[in-house]
Design an enzyme around this catalytic site. Structure first.
Site, PDB file in Angstrom:
ATOM      1  N   HIS A   1       1.212   4.858   4.268  1.00 17.90           N
ATOM      2  CA  HIS A   1       0.329   5.428   3.343  1.00 17.90           C
ATOM      3  C   HIS A   1       0.955   6.893   3.250  1.00 17.90           C
ATOM      4  O   HIS A   1       0.993   7.267   1.974  1.00 17.90           O
ATOM      5  CB  HIS A   1      -1.136   5.452   3.723  1.00 17.90           C
ATOM      6  CG  HIS A   1      -1.680   4.240   3.656  1.00 17.90           C
ATOM      7  ND1 HIS A   1      -3.088   3.966   3.611  1.00 17.90           N
ATOM      8  CD2 HIS A   1      -1.166   2.906   3.485  1.00 17.90           C
ATOM      9  CE1 HIS A   1      -3.464   2.696   3.406  1.00 17.90           C
ATOM     10  NE2 HIS A   1      -2.317   2.020   3.506  1.00 17.90           N
TER      11      HIS A   1
ATOM     12  N   SER B   1       0.677  -1.249  -0.218  1.00 25.88           N
ATOM     13  CA  SER B   1       0.000  -0.107   0.058  1.00 25.88           C
ATOM     14  C   SER B   1       0.850   1.170  -0.142  1.00 25.88           C
ATOM     15  O   SER B   1       0.552   2.187  -0.611  1.00 25.88           O
ATOM     16  CB  SER B   1      -0.855   0.026   0.933  1.00 25.88           C
ATOM     17  OG  SER B   1      -0.382  -0.228   2.511  1.00 25.88           O
TER      18      SER B   1
END
Length: 253
Positions: free
Chosen positions: A179, A128
């Site tokens: 992230h 991610s």
């Protein structure tokens, strides 16, 4: 740009890096979670992100978590995001610059996790951070290289950006620092990577491969065939149908 119109075979030819990354995700999931090969389990033990072990000098753990996932649903969600948003950027940057950007953003996310995670023994894995790096490049394009992206796609990028941040902070168990730092990493490396690039066009891919295949026109044993096989004709629909089914299955489970 973000709507896939290629057949399955075209997708593999046009976007080999994205295709290879997705294959790695699912092969590692298969070997670790299903078959549980000893060597695959060793890869998991030696490759998972671990802040304490990074502090002890195992710096490869800043890279290896990018390719590992915690179960089928995790691998599926990240792979689906990569299939949707990676191809246009792979064409625009080229294979080498795309993989450099992807790994650099993933490392940035893992470095951010190491520096900011409050738990010294925090463990993490997943692509991610690298995928948020893709969003970081798109965000740079929207803000600074508007000629590379149309207004409709700009709106899509901004909606995905807002939703991504909302999901990052609202869902439990998310590695927030991966992230955020992955996004920053993608944005930071975008300026040099975007020099002399052209906007995405699937027709550029088709024209490039058509020119290569035209060399074989002198003798084509299939020139009198009755038409494309059912697999070629309906392959893209089967492929996307399987993807949608697997996503639904992941959320049901």
């Amino acid at each position: 740009m973000f709507v896939r119109t290629e057949s399955f075979q075209e997708f593999l030819k046009f976007y080999p890096i994205v295709s290879g990354l997705v294959a790695i995700h699912f092969l590692l999931w298969l070997f670790i979670d299903i078959i549980q090969l000893p060597i695959a389990m060793q890869i998991l033990r030696e490759g998972i992100g671990n802040n304490y072990l990074v502090g002890q000098g195992e710096y490869w753990r800043l890279v290896t978590p990018i390719f590992l996932h915690g179960g089928f649903a995790h691998a599926l969600f990240n792979s689906f995001s990569l299939v949707l948003f990676g191809p246009a950027l792979e064409q625009m940057l080229g294979k080498t610059k795309f993989i450099l950007m992807y790994i650099a953003a993933g490392i940035a996310g893992n470095v951010g996790t190491y520096l900011m995670a409050p738990n010294a023994f925090y463990q993490h894995l997943g692509a991610s951070g690298a995928i948020f790096g893709i969003f970081g490049v798109y965000l740079f394009i929207v803000l600074n290289r508007k000629s590379l992206i149309g207004s409709a796609n700009t709106q899509i990028v901004m909606v995905i950006f807002v939703l991504g941040l909302f999901m990052t902070f609202s869902r439990p168990g998310i590695n927030v620092w991966a992230h955020l730092f992955g996004l920053i990493g993608g944005f930071a490396v975008a300026p040099p990577l975007l020099r002399n690039v052209r906007p995405f066009s699937v027709w550029q891919n088709r024209a490039k491969f058509a020119n290569r295949e035209s060399k074989d026109i002198a003798f084509n044993p299939n020139r009198w065939s009755k038409g494309p096989s059912p697999l070629k004709k309906y392959g893209k629909y089967v492929f996307w149908g399987i993807i949608i089914f697997l996503i639904a299955l992941a959320f049901v489970r």
